[in-house]
Design a protein around this motif. Structure first.
Motif, PDB file in Angstrom:
ATOM      1  N   GLY A  66       0.788  -1.228   0.000  1.00 30.84           N
ATOM      2  CA  GLY A  66       0.000   0.000   0.000  1.00 30.84           C
ATOM      3  C   GLY A  66       0.816   1.271   0.000  1.00 30.84           C
ATOM      4  O   GLY A  66       0.260   2.361   0.167  1.00 30.84           O
ATOM      5  N   ASP A  67       2.129   1.179  -0.222  1.00 21.45           N
ATOM      6  CA  ASP A  67       2.960   2.378  -0.135  1.00 21.45           C
ATOM      7  C   ASP A  67       2.596   3.423  -1.178  1.00 21.45           C
ATOM      8  O   ASP A  67       2.629   4.628  -0.894  1.00 21.45           O
ATOM      9  CB  ASP A  67       4.443   2.022  -0.240  1.00 21.45           C
ATOM     10  N   VAL A  68       2.196   2.983  -2.375  1.00 19.68           N
ATOM     11  CA  VAL A  68       1.855   3.947  -3.430  1.00 19.68           C
ATOM     12  C   VAL A  68       0.557   4.685  -3.113  1.00 19.68           C
ATOM     13  O   VAL A  68       0.535   5.919  -3.083  1.00 19.68           O
ATOM     14  CB  VAL A  68       1.804   3.254  -4.810  1.00 19.68           C
ATOM     15  N   PRO A  69      -0.573   3.993  -2.840  1.00 20.63           N
ATOM     16  CA  PRO A  69      -1.795   4.725  -2.487  1.00 20.63           C
ATOM     17  C   PRO A  69      -1.669   5.535  -1.192  1.00 20.63           C
ATOM     18  O   PRO A  69      -2.275   6.614  -1.075  1.00 20.63           O
ATOM     19  CB  PRO A  69      -2.846   3.618  -2.345  1.00 20.63           C
ATOM     20  N   ILE A  70      -0.903   5.039  -0.215  1.00 26.22           N
ATOM     21  CA  ILE A  70      -0.721   5.799   1.018  1.00 26.22           C
ATOM     22  C   ILE A  70       0.035   7.098   0.741  1.00 26.22           C
ATOM     23  O   ILE A  70      -0.263   8.147   1.318  1.00 26.22           O
ATOM     24  CB  ILE A  70      -0.015   4.938   2.078  1.00 26.22           C
ATOM     25  N   TYR A  71       0.976   7.039  -0.177  1.00 26.18           N
ATOM     26  CA  TYR A  71       1.660   8.265  -0.601  1.00 26.18           C
ATOM     27  C   TYR A  71       0.652   9.255  -1.183  1.00 26.18           C
ATOM     28  O   TYR A  71       0.717  10.459  -0.891  1.00 26.18           O
ATOM     29  CB  TYR A  71       2.734   7.926  -1.629  1.00 26.18           C
ATOM     30  N   TRP A  72      -0.277   8.755  -2.025  1.00 21.77           N
ATOM     31  CA  TRP A  72      -1.299   9.647  -2.586  1.00 21.77           C
ATOM     32  C   TRP A  72      -2.112  10.303  -1.477  1.00 21.77           C
ATOM     33  O   TRP A  72      -2.417  11.501  -1.546  1.00 21.77           O
ATOM     34  CB  TRP A  72      -2.253   8.872  -3.500  1.00 21.77           C
ATOM     35  N   ALA A  73      -2.497   9.515  -0.482  1.00 22.37           N
ATOM     36  CA  ALA A  73      -3.303  10.049   0.613  1.00 22.37           C
ATOM     37  C   ALA A  73      -2.541  11.133   1.373  1.00 22.37           C
ATOM     38  O   ALA A  73      -3.123  12.169   1.758  1.00 22.37           O
ATOM     39  CB  ALA A  73      -3.719   8.917   1.555  1.00 22.37           C
ATOM     40  N   VAL A  95      -2.789  -6.823   3.297  1.00 27.72           N
ATOM     41  CA  VAL A  95      -3.866  -5.987   3.824  1.00 27.72           C
ATOM     42  C   VAL A  95      -3.521  -5.483   5.223  1.00 27.72           C
ATOM     43  O   VAL A  95      -3.728  -4.305   5.554  1.00 27.72           O
ATOM     44  CB  VAL A  95      -5.194  -6.772   3.821  1.00 27.72           C
ATOM     45  N   GLN A  96      -2.996  -6.338   6.066  1.00 22.52           N
ATOM     46  CA  GLN A  96      -2.601  -5.922   7.407  1.00 22.52           C
ATOM     47  C   GLN A  96      -1.473  -4.899   7.350  1.00 22.52           C
ATOM     48  O   GLN A  96      -1.465  -3.922   8.120  1.00 22.52           O
ATOM     49  CB  GLN A  96      -2.177  -7.147   8.218  1.00 22.52           C
ATOM     50  N   THR A  97      -0.539  -5.097   6.429  1.00 26.33           N
ATOM     51  CA  THR A  97       0.560  -4.150   6.273  1.00 26.33           C
ATOM     52  C   THR A  97       0.041  -2.793   5.801  1.00 26.33           C
ATOM     53  O   THR A  97       0.507  -1.743   6.268  1.00 26.33           O
ATOM     54  CB  THR A  97       1.600  -4.693   5.281  1.00 26.33           C
ATOM     55  N   GLN A  98      -0.910  -2.801   4.891  1.00 29.28           N
ATOM     56  CA  GLN A  98      -1.508  -1.552   4.418  1.00 29.28           C
ATOM     57  C   GLN A  98      -2.064  -0.729   5.573  1.00 29.28           C
ATOM     58  O   GLN A  98      -1.801   0.475   5.691  1.00 29.28           O
ATOM     59  CB  GLN A  98      -2.650  -1.858   3.438  1.00 29.28           C
ATOM     60  N   GLN A  99      -2.851  -1.372   6.417  1.00 31.51           N
ATOM     61  CA  GLN A  99      -3.503  -0.640   7.486  1.00 31.51           C
ATOM     62  C   GLN A  99      -2.512  -0.181   8.557  1.00 31.51           C
ATOM     63  O   GLN A  99      -2.644   0.913   9.115  1.00 31.51           O
ATOM     64  CB  GLN A  99      -4.601  -1.495   8.097  1.00 31.51           C
ATOM     65  N   ARG A 100      -1.496  -0.978   8.813  1.00 33.36           N
ATOM     66  CA  ARG A 100      -0.463  -0.555   9.764  1.00 33.36           C
ATOM     67  C   ARG A 100       0.274   0.667   9.237  1.00 33.36           C
ATOM     68  O   ARG A 100       0.505   1.631   9.983  1.00 33.36           O
ATOM     69  CB  ARG A 100       0.503  -1.703  10.021  1.00 33.36           C
ATOM     70  N   ARG A 101       0.624   0.632   7.953  1.00 35.49           N
ATOM     71  CA  ARG A 101       1.353   1.763   7.376  1.00 35.49           C
ATOM     72  C   ARG A 101       0.470   3.009   7.274  1.00 35.49           C
ATOM     73  O   ARG A 101       0.966   4.128   7.439  1.00 35.49           O
ATOM     74  CB  ARG A 101       1.905   1.373   6.007  1.00 35.49           C
ATOM     75  N   ALA A 102      -0.799   2.811   6.996  1.00 33.96           N
ATOM     76  CA  ALA A 102      -1.715   3.955   6.940  1.00 33.96           C
ATOM     77  C   ALA A 102      -1.820   4.617   8.309  1.00 33.96           C
ATOM     78  O   ALA A 102      -1.832   5.861   8.421  1.00 33.96           O
ATOM     79  CB  ALA A 102      -3.082   3.506   6.449  1.00 33.96           C
ATOM     80  N   VAL A 107      -3.132   8.553   7.957  1.00 29.67           N
ATOM     81  CA  VAL A 107      -4.140   8.729   6.918  1.00 29.67           C
ATOM     82  C   VAL A 107      -5.137   7.575   7.024  1.00 29.67           C
ATOM     83  O   VAL A 107      -4.814   6.502   7.549  1.00 29.67           O
ATOM     84  CB  VAL A 107      -3.523   8.761   5.501  1.00 29.67           C
ATOM     85  N   THR A 108      -6.337   7.815   6.527  1.00 31.91           N
ATOM     86  CA  THR A 108      -7.386   6.803   6.558  1.00 31.91           C
ATOM     87  C   THR A 108      -7.649   6.291   5.155  1.00 31.91           C
ATOM     88  O   THR A 108      -7.935   7.073   4.240  1.00 31.91           O
ATOM     89  CB  THR A 108      -8.691   7.377   7.146  1.00 31.91           C
ATOM     90  N   VAL A 248     -11.176   1.796  11.780  1.00 34.15           N
ATOM     91  CA  VAL A 248     -11.419   2.974  12.598  1.00 34.15           C
ATOM     92  C   VAL A 248     -10.121   3.765  12.617  1.00 34.15           C
ATOM     93  O   VAL A 248      -9.105   3.281  13.108  1.00 34.15           O
ATOM     94  CB  VAL A 248     -11.832   2.589  14.043  1.00 34.15           C
ATOM     95  N   SER A 249     -10.170   4.969  12.028  1.00 25.46           N
ATOM     96  CA  SER A 249      -8.963   5.783  11.897  1.00 25.46           C
ATOM     97  C   SER A 249      -7.825   5.034  11.238  1.00 25.46           C
ATOM     98  O   SER A 249      -6.674   5.097  11.641  1.00 25.46           O
ATOM     99  CB  SER A 249      -8.517   6.291  13.294  1.00 25.46           C
ATOM    100  N   GLY A 250      -8.174   4.220  10.229  1.00 26.69           N
ATOM    101  CA  GLY A 250      -7.163   3.526   9.450  1.00 26.69           C
ATOM    102  C   GLY A 250      -6.665   2.247  10.072  1.00 26.69           C
ATOM    103  O   GLY A 250      -5.771   1.607   9.548  1.00 26.69           O
ATOM    104  N   VAL A 251      -7.258   1.778  11.205  1.00 31.10           N
ATOM    105  CA  VAL A 251      -6.805   0.563  11.869  1.00 31.10           C
ATOM    106  C   VAL A 251      -7.913  -0.451  11.839  1.00 31.10           C
ATOM    107  O   VAL A 251      -9.065  -0.160  12.161  1.00 31.10           O
ATOM    108  CB  VAL A 251      -6.414   0.836  13.334  1.00 31.10           C
ATOM    109  N   PRO A 252      -7.638  -1.724  11.416  1.00 28.56           N
ATOM    110  CA  PRO A 252      -8.694  -2.749  11.362  1.00 28.56           C
ATOM    111  C   PRO A 252      -9.304  -2.991  12.716  1.00 28.56           C
ATOM    112  O   PRO A 252      -8.639  -2.918  13.746  1.00 28.56           O
ATOM    113  CB  PRO A 252      -7.943  -3.992  10.872  1.00 28.56           C
ATOM    114  N   VAL A 253     -10.605  -3.260  12.720  1.00 25.40           N
ATOM    115  CA  VAL A 253     -11.298  -3.600  13.959  1.00 25.40           C
ATOM    116  C   VAL A 253     -11.708  -5.050  13.902  1.00 25.40           C
ATOM    117  O   VAL A 253     -11.743  -5.660  12.859  1.00 25.40           O
ATOM    118  CB  VAL A 253     -12.526  -2.685  14.162  1.00 25.40           C
TER     119      VAL A 253
END
Length: 253
Positions: A66-73, A95-102, A107-108, A248-253
């Protein structure tokens, strides 16, 4: 140099988690080095001018870490641009890495765990994107995915991928070893270029599936950017059978 599509180590669902995570770090470093996120962001930012009074809705397919879309955010927040970004990947580790990095980037974003080749994509997006995924696929799989991406967007498609050439093969092999300690990256970087399309090959394939105009832009080093604008329709977005990972605020629930 003919296209030689081979199974890559990252495509193995049984790849040990520690090796997968190390490879994701290496690929993120390669993405930062090439500046692909910034190049794609500039195209997306121009699309925001066509959207009034709401965020630009983006679906990124096969997002990996998710580094590319997170950069966009992050850039959109800094530039005061509203974007709603959904990332999709088949791997639960990704998917877990995406949310941790977000969360680390404050960013959400939304994450969807799904197989983009086996299930319909969620619909109603202004643009559907993908980076460094097409070279993993056969011609038939690329055609399937392009059709799914066309159905998922009311606006356009933006794809970045490797360009196959002997020079790029040498450059990517060198960069993979310099910028990553991952043996997976060292192996897959070579296989990726060997399995990639040339600009002309991908343009012809996309043209046959999507119709309309497929604009091709060279993206130094080693890559191309393909963009497609879909004729505007009034069809309402349809529901998809994939499961959204609640956040919730970018973190999986």
């Amino acid at each position: 140099m003919q296209r030689n599509l081979q199974h890559e180590l990252m495509d193995d669902p049984d790849l040990p988690r520690d090796q997968h995570e190390l490879a994701l770090k290496g690929l993120s470093r390669l993405n930062r080095f090439t500046g692909v996120a910034g190049l794609m962001y500039r195209h997306l930012r121009r699309r925001t001018a066509t959207i009034a009074d709401r965020p630009l809705r983006i679906l990124d397919v096969a997002s990996g870490a998710g580094d590319v879309p997170i950069y966009w955010a992050r850039r959109a927040r800094r530039d005061g641009i509203a974007m709603e970004i959904t990332m999709l990947d088949v791997s639960p580790v990704a998917v877990q890495t995406q949310q941790r990095r977000a969360a680390e980037a404050q960013v959400t974003v939304q994450s969807v765990q799904a197989d983009c080749l086996a299930h319909p994509l969620p619909r109603g997006f202004d643009v559907v994107t993908s980076s460094l995924f097409m070279h993993h696929l056969s011609d038939e799989q690329v055609e399937t995915l392009l059709r799914a991406m066309k159905l998922a967007t009311d606006g356009g498609i933006l794809i970045c991928d490797l360009h196959r050439s002997r020079l790029n093969l040498a450059m990517v092999a060198f960069a993979g070893r310099v910028l990553s300690r991952s043996p997976v990256v060292h192996t897959d970087s070579v296989l990726s270029v060997q399995g990639a399309y040339t600009h002309a090959e991908f343009q012809a394939l996309a043209q046959s599936v999507l119709g309309g105009v497929i604009e091709m832009h060279p993206a130094f080093p080693c890559r191309f950017l393909a963009s497609y604008d879909k004729p505007v329709t009034a069809l309402p977005p349809a529901l998809s059978n994939v499961a959204i990972v609640p956040t919730v605020s970018g973190v999986p629930v």
